[in-house]
Structure formats: C-alpha cells, structure tokens
Enzyme design. Structure first.
Site, PDB file in Angstrom:
ATOM      1  N   GLN A   3      -2.098  -8.096  -0.871  1.00  0.00           N
ATOM      2  CA  GLN A   3      -2.688  -6.784  -1.152  1.00  0.00           C
ATOM      3  C   GLN A   3      -3.880  -6.531  -0.230  1.00  0.00           C
ATOM      4  OE1 GLN A   3      -1.305  -4.574  -3.268  1.00  0.00           O
ATOM      5  NE2 GLN A   3      -2.864  -3.048  -2.861  1.00  0.00           N
ATOM      6  N   LYS A  35       1.957  -2.161  -9.832  1.00  0.00           N
ATOM      7  CA  LYS A  35       3.116  -2.864  -9.256  1.00  0.00           C
ATOM      8  C   LYS A  35       3.715  -3.822 -10.291  1.00  0.00           C
ATOM      9  CE  LYS A  35       1.539  -2.318  -4.510  1.00  0.00           C
ATOM     10  NZ  LYS A  35       0.872  -2.860  -3.318  1.00  0.00           N
ATOM     11  N   ASP A  95       6.534  -5.684   2.174  1.00  0.00           N
ATOM     12  CA  ASP A  95       5.649  -4.565   2.533  1.00  0.00           C
ATOM     13  C   ASP A  95       6.141  -3.888   3.814  1.00  0.00           C
ATOM     14  OD1 ASP A  95       3.498  -3.801   0.941  1.00  0.00           O
ATOM     15  OD2 ASP A  95       2.269  -5.510   1.540  1.00  0.00           O
TER      16      ASP A  95
HETATM   17  N1  GUN Z   1      -3.079  -1.469  -0.012  1.00  0.00           N
HETATM   18  C1  GUN Z   1      -2.812  -0.149  -0.154  1.00  0.00           C
HETATM   19  N2  GUN Z   1      -1.480   0.072  -0.027  1.00  0.00           N
HETATM   20  C2  GUN Z   1      -0.910  -1.133   0.193  1.00  0.00           C
HETATM   21  C3  GUN Z   1       0.447  -1.552   0.382  1.00  0.00           C
HETATM   22  O1  GUN Z   1       1.407  -0.775   0.399  1.00  0.00           O
HETATM   23  N3  GUN Z   1       0.612  -2.903   0.562  1.00  0.00           N
HETATM   24  C4  GUN Z   1      -0.413  -3.772   0.569  1.00  0.00           C
HETATM   25  N4  GUN Z   1      -0.136  -5.059   0.751  1.00  0.00           N
HETATM   26  N5  GUN Z   1      -1.677  -3.415   0.390  1.00  0.00           N
HETATM   27  C5  GUN Z   1      -1.913  -2.095   0.202  1.00  0.00           C
END
Ligand code: GUN
Length: 282
Positions: free
Chosen positions: A92, A48, A117
């Site tokens: 996350q 990211k 998200d």
């Molecule tokens: N863990 C796995 N995929 C995601 C996501 O798209 N967002 C977040 N915050 N955690 C994740």
C-alpha cells in the site's frame, strides 16, 4: 443539462458478482502489505479487506510499524514471491518518508505474476503493446474503463484530457484510453495553460488530489468528467472537481465519494482472479 451521475457502486457490484463463482472455484489469496498508519491508507486497506471478504476471497493483512527497514520489507516481498499459496500482493502506497524514495525498487522486487496492483515495469510495459496485453492493469485506470463501459460512454475518437501524470493513474490511464481509440492529452503541474487544455476535453479526468481545482469555466459543456481526486477537507472528502458548479453543464460526472473509489477495489479483486488463472496456466 441534467448530468448522469456516474456512481461506482452498481458497476463494482456487477463486476464483483461476475467474479464470485470463479473466486469460489479458484480460491485466490491476496496479501496486503501496509507500513505505518497513514489515515488514508488505513481507510483504503479496510475497504479492500471488506470487499474481499464480501466476495469470499482470502486475505492476509501484514501491517508493519512505520520504522520498518527496507531490508525487512524486501525480505517480506521475497517471501511472498516464493509462497505458492499467495496469488498476489500489494504494498500500500504511500510509504513513510524514509521508504518512499525506494518505491521503484520495492515495486521492481514484486514478481510480475503476483503484481495485482499492475505497477511493475513488465505489466505496465505490456499495456503499451495493445488492449490484448492489458492482463494486470493498474486498478484505478481499469476501474475507470469499466465504469465507462457500464455507462455506455464511448471512447473511440474522443479527446480525453487527463490532469495528473502519476504512475498509478494518469500515465497508465492515458495508455488504456489510447488503446481504445482516444486522442489523449496529459496535463500536469508544469502545463502552461491548463484551462486551454481542459476546455477541449470530451472526457476530462482529474487525478491530482487538489480539492475543487477543476471549476466550471475549465470544462466544455456536455463533457464527461471523471474525478479521481480524494482530499480530506474540513467539509469532508472532496474531489478535484468543483462538483456543484460543474454538474449542471456536463453530460456525466462521477461524485466524490462514491464514484471511482469503489471501482478501484473491484478491479484489484479482478486482477487477483486473473493472476490466479494465469498462474494455473503457466
Ligand atoms: N495508494 C493509493 N492507491 C493505491 C493503489 O491502487 N495501490 C497501492 N498499492 N497503493 C495505493
């Protein structure tokens, strides 16, 4: 049948290229809150941050020790909600075991305008209204929809079968496919005869996280197969679909790695741009 391999990279590149000038003008900022050092999360967060840097988007990474308490985490969320320079932030997932039961409360504490998200009740709820209200959709389902658009896979009138009912993928993707005219079946660990269901899919989405669980006998010839699962095995990263056996009988299939993965990050960046535009309008 020679299947089209649905690679995410060209789709993500096209999406990011289309966002670059807006990012330059709007100057959004994404904050990533990470707790502990779960290896999968480390890798996702790295991806990211790298993609944001590549498109010139500002980021901040707040990495807490695994032992951080809920009040400290909640205080951070409050602070980020109130910081006008922060366009959006994510926590996350998964969180360490002591915080995982509090995920609903943690998500609820995020200002919906900054929920890039797309996990909070307000943003999820809006998606139920219609396609026109999918303003901040969860990144992975939105990435899958974008991928199908890019590869000209029509959804209208198709039977989509989703294996997996998570709040991050299965459930929101079902709503997005429904909004686009699909007939949707959601299967999960309690489904009685999984193969009977998956065999009927024109579009089969596997989002469980169990390597190779979807085998050739479970897939209708000519189907489109979207593999969202990522498992770390002794042979490297593996999807939920037994790619080698399935690929010869289907019309299109996503590889793992290199399929849906890159789309998730690109969709998150798009949500940051959308969030910034909507904040400026309000
Ligand atoms: N863990 C796995 N995929 C995601 C996501 O798209 N967002 C977040 N915050 N955690 C994740």
């Amino acid at each position: 049948m020679t299947a089209t391999i649905l690679r995410g990279a060209p789709v993500a590149e096209a999406l990011l290229a289309s966002l670059k000038s807006e990012i330059g003008k709007l100057n959004p900022k994404l904050v990533i809150v990470q707790v502990g050092d779960d290896p999968a999360s480390q890798s996702y967060v790295r991806q990211k941050l790298k993609s944001c840097e590549a498109v010139g988007m500002r980021t901040e990474h707040r990495n807490f020790k695994a032992e951080v308490t809920l009040p400290v985490l909640m205080k951070t969320i409050e602070e980020l909600n109130g910081d006008a320079d922060v366009t959006g932030f994510i926590v996350q997932l998964p969180l360490p075991a002591h915080l995982q039961p509090h995920v609903p409360d943690i998500i609820k504490a995020i200002d919906p305008k900054k929920d890039v998200d797309g996990f909070c009740a307000y943003n999820i709820g809006k998606m139920f209204l219609s396609i026109d209200f999918e303003h901040l959709p969860p990144a992975t389902p939105a990435g899958i929809i974008e991928m199908m658009k890019f590869y000209k896979i029509s959804v209208d009138g198709k039977h989509a079968v989703i294996v997996g009912r998570s709040n991050t993928v299965g459930k929101p993707l079902a709503v997005m496919l429904l909004n686009r005219g699909a007939t949707v079946t959601i299967c999960h660990s309690r489904t009685k005869d999984l193969k009977l269901m998956t065999k009927q899919a024109d579009i089969l989405v596997a989002a469980v996280g169990r390597a190779g669980m979807i085998t050739k006998d479970m897939v209708k010839p000519g189907a489109v197969v979207i593999d969202v699962g990522v498992s770390r095995t002794k042979d490297g990263l593996k999807g939920d679909v037994d790619f080698e056996s399935v690929k010869d009988s289907v019309s299109a299939i996503t590889p793992v790695p290199g399929g849906v993965g890159p789309m998730t990050v690109a969709s998150l960046i798009r949500n940051c741009v959308t969030a910034k535009k909507r904040q400026m309008r309000d």
